[in-house]
Structures are given as C-alpha cells and as structure tokens.
Design an enzyme around this catalytic site. Sequence first.
Site, short mmCIF file in Angstrom:
data_model
loop_
_atom_site.label_atom_id
_atom_site.label_comp_id
_atom_site.label_asym_id
_atom_site.label_seq_id
_atom_site.Cartn_x
_atom_site.Cartn_y
_atom_site.Cartn_z
CD GLU A 262 -3.01 -1.15 2.65
OE1 GLU A 262 -3.18 -0.28 2.96
OE2 GLU A 262 -3.13 -2.66 2.29
N GLY A 263 1.98 0.95 -0.91
CA GLY A 263 2.72 1.97 -0.23
C GLY A 263 3.65 2.64 0.67
CB VAL A 267 6.24 4.91 -5.45
CG1 VAL A 267 4.71 5.17 -6.86
CG2 VAL A 267 5.87 6.34 -4.59
CE1 TYR A 452 -17.37 -6.64 -0.78
CE2 TYR A 452 -19.18 -6.57 -0.34
CZ TYR A 452 -17.84 -5.49 -1.24
OH TYR A 452 -18.05 -4.07 -1.04
#
Lengths: 531, 531
Positions: A262-263, A267, A452
């Site tokens: 997630e960064g 990057v 879900y």
Amino acid sequence: MTTSETAVDVVDFTPGRWGNPNDPMHLSDSVIGALTMLGINEAAPAPVDLVIPASRLDDAALADLAATGAQVSTDDTLRAARLRGFSTPDLLKFRAGDASDAPDAVVAPTTAHQVAAVLAVCDAAGIGLSPYAGGTTVTGGLVPDRTRPIISLDLRQLTGLIALDEVSQIATFAAGTRLPDAERLLGERGFELGHFPQSYEGATVGGCAVTRSAGQSSIGYGRFDEMVVGLTLATPGGVAEIGTAPKSAAGPDLRQLILGSEGAFGVVTQVRVHVHPVPAVRRFYGWHFPDFVAGAAAMRALAQASVKPTVLRLSDEAETGLNLANPSAAGSASGPVGGCLMVVGFEGDQADVECRDAYVTARLTELGGTPLGTEPGEHWREGRFRGPYLRDPLLDAGALVETLETVTFWSNIDKLKADVTAAVTGALGEQGTPAVVMCHISHVYPTGASLYFTVISNALADPLEQWGKAKAAANAAIRAAGASITHHHAVGTDHRGTYLEEIGDVQVTALRAVKNALDPNGILNPGILLP
Amino acid sequence: MTTSETAVDVVDFTPGRWGNPNDPMHLSDSVIGALTMLGINEAAPAPVDLVIPASRLDDAALADLAATGAQVSTDDTLRAARLRGFSTPDLLKFRAGDASDAPDAVVAPTTAHQVAAVLAVCDAAGIGLSPYAGGTTVTGGLVPDRTRPIISLDLRQLTGLIALDEVSQIATFAAGTRLPDAERLLGERGFELGHFPQSYEGATVGGCAVTRSAGQSSIGYGRFDEMVVGLTLATPGGVAEIGTAPKSAAGPDLRQLILGSEGAFGVVTQVRVHVHPVPAVRRFYGWHFPDFVAGAAAMRALAQASVKPTVLRLSDEAETGLNLANPSAAGSASGPVGGCLMVVGFEGDQADVECRDAYVTARLTELGGTPLGTEPGEHWREGRFRGPYLRDPLLDAGALVETLETVTFWSNIDKLKADVTAAVTGALGEQGTPAVVMCHISHVYPTGASLYFTVISNALADPLEQWGKAKAAANAAIRAAGASITHHHAVGTDHRGTYLEEIGDVQVTALRAVKNALDPNGILNPGILLP
C-alpha cells in the site's frame, strides 16, 4: 464475442459519489418499499460545501517539487478531488463538508524518472507522499498521517501498455493505467487481463497490485497478487526490479512483500502481469440452491476440484431476496422464491469450455443445485459494476449502507458468517436501527473463501459514529473467529489496528524493519499499514 | 488404487551416498558403454576416512543446551552424519575425507518448547544453529559460516500429523515429518499431500517449506510454497503464527517471506498445508514429440490452458536418448528412436480425469504429439525416485555427474537452454573433458518453466575444481540470460553470490533488515541466504 463486451469506459468518478455521474442509478419502488420497512423515510441532509484547509507547503518546497518536471498544484478543487476514497465514512465526511484530510499539494509526474526525483525531494525535505491512482480505496488508504505536510503523488499520467510478451503471456503496464484502458490496449493485440474488481471502472493496475485486489474471475484467472510476475519499485534508496521468473526458490518471494504494501515501502511504477488471449467463448449461468449452507458446500466442492469455472459467486438468502446480483432489478424478486442464487461463468476456447461446463454442471446437479439457464448469469454480468452505484441514492434517501469483507478457511465459514451478521445487527440494533445484512461468496480457494457483507439500516443523525460502532463490532467478531480482517479491500488506516493484532509482534517487527530500511525518513504513505 | 502406490519407505540415507543403502543401483552395460565414449574408464579413488574436527563447545555451553531438555551430543559419528548435504561437491568432499564443516554438536529437541529454549541458549551464548531435518540439500544449505561454534539443530523428532481439517483440506504437520511418513499418516485418513520432489524419500515437510520445494505433480497440486497456508516460526524474539486465511489483502503475504528463508529468519516448527483426498484414478501416459522445441511448445500450451494434467514432464533429445526417465533401463533405448519423451499424468476422480484426459489428449495430438500409451508413463512413475541413485555408482566408475536447474519465462526458454548447455560443455571441454548435457522440463507455469540439467563428464584428478568451473560458467549464463539461479534447489551457500546479484541492492537491504530485526545476534543459519 469481442473485448468490447468487457471494456467499460473509463469513468472519472465525481469526488464524493461513486460511479459515472452521467449514468446514475435511481431507486426502484420496490427498493423504496424495502427501505420503508427498515424505518428509512427521511432523506439525508443536503451536502454542505467543503472547507478545504490551506496548503502547508511553502514556495521553496513547491519550487523544488516543480523542478523535478512533475506537474505541481495547490489548487483547492484539485486537492479536494484527491481527498480520501469511497468508503461510506469517506462519503459521509464529504457530505458533511469535511476536507480536513486534503493533501497540501497534488504532484503529477509523467515519467518514472520524475517519480524518483519527487521521492528525492520529499526525502530531503521530510514531506510525506501518498500515491494516488484510481482513488477507489474504501479503507482509508488515501489518508496518511498528516503530522508532516503531505503531497498526493498522482500517478495517473504513468499510463499505458509498455510491453507485451505474447509467448509468455506477460504484459508490462505503467502503474497508473486504469483497468478499462488496460483491457482496451490488450484487446487490440488479442489479449485480456480479465481482472474485474467491483471498482473496475476506476481502479488502476498499480493500485490493484499494492492492495491485493481480487476480481470477479478470481477462480479462473487468479487474484491480482497471483497474476503479478514482476514489479518496478521506486524507493528513496533506489529502484528495484522485483521478480525474475514465474516462480523461484531463490529466497523469499519479495514480490509478495510489495504486493499489499500500500505504498508504505515504495512507489510501484510498473507492473508485469499474466494475461491471456481473449476467450472465444463466454457463458454465464444461474443456479438455485435451497439455502446458503448447501450453496456454500457446492462452492467448496468446485473450489477443491481440478476442473473449475472462470467465475463463481453465491448470494445468500437475503442478498438473493433483494436481487442484488442484478442491480437494475434490485428489490424485485426474480427466479425461484427463497433459497440462494449462484452465478457460474466459463470463458475459454470451445473445447475447454465444453469440458469444464459438462463437469461442473454434473457436479452442481449432484450437489443439489437447480439450473436456471443463462439469463440470471447474463443479468449479473451486465450489471456487475453497477451494484455500488446504488449506494449514493440510498444515502440520499436516508439509509446507512456499507460493505465489509473477510476471509477464512472452509470449516469456519458458517460460524464466521453468523458471528459477523450478529455483531453488525447487534451493534446497529442497540442504537435503535435494525439492519438488513446480506452476504455473498465471490472468491473461493481449495482451503477457504471470502465473505462479503452488505449492510443497510436507517441513518441516525451522526451516521459516522453509528457505523463506527457497527464496524468495530464486525472487526472484533472477525478477529475472535480467527479470520483475516480483509480479503481484498486492504488495510489502509481503517483496518490497521485489527491488522496488527492479526499478525502479532514478530511479524510487525519484520514489517517495521523493512519500512525503516527502505524508507528511513518515513515519507512513504506515513501511517498507512503501520502506525 | 491405494496410497501404498505412492508411499515409499522412509530411507535413512547413508552419509555420503544418496538413497537406500539396501537397494543400490548398478550401472548397466549400456551405461558403461556410454561412459567409455566419454573417455571414462578409470574408477574413482577409494574414499578415505573422514577427519572430524573436535567440538569447539565447552562443557558449560553443552550443559546449558542439555538443560533445555533436548538431546545433546558431540559424538564424532553423529556430527559427521549431519555434515553438509548431497550435492556432488558434498559427496566428493566426503570421499576425500574432508569433514571440516562438521557441526560442534548435534542438538535434538523433541518439542517446539525445547526449540524455543535452545534458541534462547544459542542467542545468549552467541552459538550459531543450523536447522537439520531431511539433510537432502544440494546447495550447501547445511554449511553455515563457522566463525562461531555451530550446532546442528536436529528437528527429526518433531514429527507427526498434528491436525487434519478435512473440510478445509488442511493438514498441520510437525516440521520434521518426512514426506513418506506424511503420506502414510494422511493415507490412513483418506488424504494425501501429493508432493514428490526427487528427494521425496528423505525430505521433510519443514525442509520443503523453507526451500520452496517443487514436486513432480506441481502442475496439479502446486509447488510447496503454493500449498502452505500457515507456518509456526520460532525466533529469538518469540514465536509467530503466520497465515490467517487462504489468501488475504491484509498487508504483504509474510508466509512468502518465510518460505525460502532457509532457516535464516527463524526455525519453522509446524507447517499447515493444503492436502487432497486420495485420488480414485491415476493414469500416466508417454507421448513422443519430434524435438524439444515442439515438445516445449506443447508444454506451454497446456500450462496456459484452463484444463491441466496432474503431472507433466518433457525430456530433451539427449535425456530421452539415454532413457533417464526410466532409471532401471537407463542407457538402453526404448520407444521411438530420436525425439523427446513427454510424461503426462492424471489423478482425480473418474469424471474429472476423463474430462481432463480427453481435452489434453486432443490438444497434444493437435500440437504434433504421438501417444505412446501408458507403459512409458508407468515406467517413469515407478522409477521416479531412483534416478539420483545412479550418481554414486557413476562417481565410483570415474564419472563426474551433477545436476543444476533454473527457471525463466517461456519466451526465454530456448535461449536459456542453449546458453547453459554451451557454458557447461565449454567449461568442461576447456579442461579436456567433453560432457553430455541432458535437460528436462518438469515444472511449468502459464508464464514460464524450469529447466533441469544433468551433466556427465570424465572426472579429473581434482573433480571439485573441475566442477567448480562448470558451475560458475552455468551461473554466469543463467544470470546473463535474466533467469533465476534456482527453481527449487534453493540458495544455501552455493548460490548466494549469484542470488544477491539477481535481487539487487534494494531487495538485499530489505532482507538484511528482516534478518537483523528477527535475529539481532546473527545466530540463525549464519551465512545461509545472506553473507
């Protein structure tokens, strides 16, 4: 059939509303009737104007950023458009005029070289950066810690199909390529990616990689983390090319350390991903099962067999009853009354589809399924990106509506479903707002499956606080059941606390060590994944 | 058919010789004839007695280790039996009497609690430890840096099937469980693991995990790193339970950081792994292809299709000519003269096997294959663990024989095969010893495949130096071709240099950070994976 069947136009979502503003969904009378039964009869307050805080970056810092060649802007409207993502709490804050999380500037490089230069400027100046591409996060992945100034590193101009190895079936994409663009570019060469998350219209290749996206064809084409064979990662300490071969015994698989990061570790600027020829044949069927337990047992049997369909999805009784698998007809009953709808799809060449279809049809029949023909399958396929479009009109109508998801092993599925449902309905019921909780399974593995949930209730005056209690109860139930806090929505900031409990001290120590080594000044998405 | 078909007795390999000492292989006249053509006509010198260095551990340290409850021994014979692994250089050193790498003690815990206690003693005293289970490494994985005293942490008493979740198809094994024992224990419950590396008779569940083993049914049941859903890892800083769900978007997949870590980040004490019911039907066929390029293209087509066999293996012209796929008949031609032999196997229930068999048969026919019936397939299956048994009699006869393997993407396969073959034959030819280099593909993926080479040449007076030059040339060719240095043999110490070049500085920084964080005093397999 051609790729145009799967190519949906790239949609620039309106900030604060999901989906194509030119093609909104409206609530049918039957949905409005269902809302009334939940006591939802008062429209939400009208949204108020955003209050956008001033940029905290001074002219010198902005000049340094601009000197990289990247486009730099502190324009309020642009900064507000890079604000948060699309969870219901994000939308509720937007409606309340809360833009306190706006980045201090938007910086848009056009080359990987400029990304590296921006990283260097940020690293030297102690400016945090939050990579932005599709902007479709629903877990607070775009809300870094703002102790220091933050730029939104807009990667949407890093776009395109850089290379296609047709023999190895590997496409190299710039990270900011939106999924519909990826399909269009591949389609021109006779290939497709086949990755269809619910956020397909907005999501990007790089975003799918760093959040471990799962698409609706995951049983056929794999999760995104299974499709990735290589990544290019820009870090303050240099660029890494990760992934030498399909699989290797050369140490840990470090692709799997960056996928899901997630960064926080760097990057991602390019992704090398497995693609496949455009299928000659696509077939989608509906099946009916008497109840969720029987349907889930059939899902498990198929997931554990060698011969599998391309798409497999089971709605529980509540979701089937509201017909959520066919958003255009949501709320109106169709097909057999009661029970559960399963969607089963096949894509491939003629012989391959015939072989799999025959095997799967025989198994599902043995397992108590009743075939409903292709109509329910095709309805689902046509409407499959439009379900979330219902959320904004539902919020407008005064409903509280949100989704959450988890994953566990098969032997724990029924208990997990019951526990999460009880936790959410309990937490909302205690606040005087009974809830409908619907559920589907759309990602299966030999050892387990995701669940879900979609929750609808009457919104209280402070719907953020109201949902916060329900979400906390769901998180606690998931943790207590030993399941994972997220199957494909990722961690962001919303799941961080539960995530750290899930993995425990030794694993946090390992992640923290990687973070400190690759990002010693802590500029990369500070507060995302790790506090 | 029953599990007895796949259950081979656990074999305690004789130190310095591969395989069952009660069932050695002998060279046939045709193999001896082939050796003569390579100028191999002088038997190797007789092995000399091992010179075993004294233990460097003092009585206090040994007493601390014994106080954990683990069995502790400095017996020379026992230490020599934990010496190195089974690469040809390992065997050549053994024959030369070189036991300089012997550990200073063998410490055998019987519980995971004792493992943690031994880790604590080693961490406090600065004693290195090298986990030992199957002992079948061929890449120097049992030769840690000996700057400090080293214990061999013998995990062979951590054995057994701890739990079986039949619904989720997950078995929990103690790490030291040998694969044949695992199959026997599962077979009693109607399940099997189906993981058959060449080292099956000696290898353990934990060893397969930390080295990313690939078995002969990898296209059907996956690599070991794909089968593992969870691990228990003992580190100096505590125990970690890694893996909450089949797949998750909760951050990086840290299972994949421990798989392939070769004991450098912790000691795996338990492994949770996907298993499947014992197949009702097993069918193995031979197919003939006119040449390797045509056979490899057919392998690729099957690897990229949705419907796959359980086993898939292609011998090149040289390996087919020497009949290595049928070790009992090695050297004698069988089947069509020339071309390449492919083995295609199916396991599953009747309907599933019929479906896949029909599809694969049609595809292979389209792709230029000629069916040879089940006899070559069954010969391969019966003899499949015995190929390496030929190595000791070949070394005895004066041959230099070794294997090496790599993996790359499909578009690079033909070039990689040519480059490695040229490098090895060139390096041996320059030393006056022409070589036969044979190759097979036995692990395929949609995007690529492994290449496994077997090399036979005339041994010179210093065969270690002779092979060292050939191996260095192969490593350089693999690196230059952009392939991975190992597909399933792992890194150990032999591949370390090339491995670090392969992953590059940023990835080495990340690994080093994990190592320092989990093992701050550097006691875990020092020098393995990372220098």
